[in-house]
Write a protein that holds these residues in place. Sequence first.
Motif, PDB file in Angstrom:
ATOM      1  N   ILE A  18      33.976  11.552  87.625  1.00  8.03           N
ATOM      2  CA  ILE A  18      35.412  11.843  88.814  1.00  8.03           C
ATOM      3  C   ILE A  18      35.149  11.814  90.419  1.00  8.03           C
ATOM      4  CG2 ILE A  18      36.787  13.847  88.916  1.00  8.03           C
ATOM      5  CD1 ILE A  18      36.031  14.444  86.358  1.00  8.03           C
ATOM      6  N   ALA A  19      35.326  10.565  90.812  1.00  9.76           N
ATOM      7  CA  ALA A  19      35.496  10.865  92.561  1.00  9.76           C
ATOM      8  C   ALA A  19      36.377  11.049  93.104  1.00  9.76           C
ATOM      9  CB  ALA A  19      34.400   8.796  92.711  1.00  9.76           C
ATOM     10  N   GLY A  20      37.024  11.543  93.732  1.00  8.53           N
ATOM     11  CA  GLY A  20      37.605  11.400  95.226  1.00  8.53           C
ATOM     12  C   GLY A  20      37.831  10.602  96.305  1.00  8.53           C
ATOM     13  N   ARG A  21      38.153  11.695  97.680  1.00  8.86           N
ATOM     14  CA  ARG A  21      38.524  10.716  98.455  1.00  8.86           C
ATOM     15  C   ARG A  21      36.828  11.032  99.109  1.00  8.86           C
ATOM     16  NH1 ARG A  21      41.262  11.115 102.883  1.00  8.86           N
ATOM     17  NH2 ARG A  21      42.198  13.500 102.169  1.00  8.86           N
ATOM     18  N   LEU A  22      36.598  12.245  98.951  1.00  2.00           N
ATOM     19  CA  LEU A  22      35.035  13.012  99.756  1.00  2.00           C
ATOM     20  C   LEU A  22      34.308  13.254  98.800  1.00  2.00           C
ATOM     21  CD1 LEU A  22      37.973  15.198 102.286  1.00  2.00           C
ATOM     22  CD2 LEU A  22      36.826  12.605 102.594  1.00  2.00           C
ATOM     23  N   GLN A  23      34.465  13.773  97.643  1.00  4.45           N
ATOM     24  CA  GLN A  23      33.298  14.035  96.483  1.00  4.45           C
ATOM     25  C   GLN A  23      33.724  14.072  95.047  1.00  4.45           C
ATOM     26  OE1 GLN A  23      33.794  18.388  96.428  1.00  4.45           O
ATOM     27  NE2 GLN A  23      32.315  18.419  98.214  1.00  4.45           N
ATOM     28  N   ALA A  24      32.428  13.872  94.692  1.00  6.69           N
ATOM     29  CA  ALA A  24      32.083  12.802  93.659  1.00  6.69           C
ATOM     30  C   ALA A  24      31.663  13.934  92.812  1.00  6.69           C
ATOM     31  CB  ALA A  24      32.199  11.852  93.227  1.00  6.69           C
ATOM     32  N   LEU A  25      31.660  14.383  91.051  1.00  5.45           N
ATOM     33  CA  LEU A  25      31.202  14.744  89.998  1.00  5.45           C
ATOM     34  C   LEU A  25      31.168  14.230  89.450  1.00  5.45           C
ATOM     35  CD1 LEU A  25      33.292  16.696  88.341  1.00  5.45           C
ATOM     36  CD2 LEU A  25      32.906  18.009  90.394  1.00  5.45           C
ATOM     37  N   ILE A  26      30.364  15.325  87.992  1.00  6.01           N
ATOM     38  CA  ILE A  26      30.413  14.803  87.047  1.00  6.01           C
ATOM     39  C   ILE A  26      30.878  15.641  85.698  1.00  6.01           C
ATOM     40  CG2 ILE A  26      28.833  13.742  84.909  1.00  6.01           C
ATOM     41  CD1 ILE A  26      27.425  11.913  86.728  1.00  6.01           C
TER      42      ILE A  26
END
Length: 196
Positions: A18-26
């Motif tokens: 999951i990638a947003g504009r500022l951060q990403a995570l799994i």
Amino acid sequence: MPSGLLNCAHCDGIAMYIAGRLQALIACEECGMSTPPIEIEAADPDTVFEQLRAIWNHRVEYRPADRQAISMLARRTLTPSDIPFFLGLLAETSTDWEINGPKFAAMASALAQPGHGLPHVAPPATVLIDAARYRKLLRRAKIIYIDGAPMIRFEPVPALAAEIAEEALADKAWPFSDVEEFVGNAIDSLPDGWQP
């Protein structure tokens, strides 16, 4: 969708990036377990995925429980505070069930027994008598200030009545049968409505 992600170690669910504009995570689609978020750098978003994949795919291999730790716990008197340690040993054991199984069964049986470490509880009548004595002492309390700090001072309690009650034991080396009983008798001799 990026590949190379193992299924969730918790529930075997499918992992998603999951990638947003500022951060990403799994995160796991099933249980929601996730990696800590990592800030996305505009120059190299692939590096972020590689870092997250390394965190997500990292699987901790627990060191199997050794026989000495299992035997040591089996010999102890177990209390409810030992349950986490017992469960940890049980989870870390993957071999030698023929040897360790009976020890675990004995420990589980001991942990399932009701505890004997309960503190002694006084009968209700004793608790009520002590509560009445406490209320009498509170009425004798005064707040005083010593060097600017508040202190609670209790007016002295005359103990003559308690001493008279103990005269029957005067032939003993220590005339008072019990300090608690002596103090209780002294407080009981105070008038109920006394105010300093």
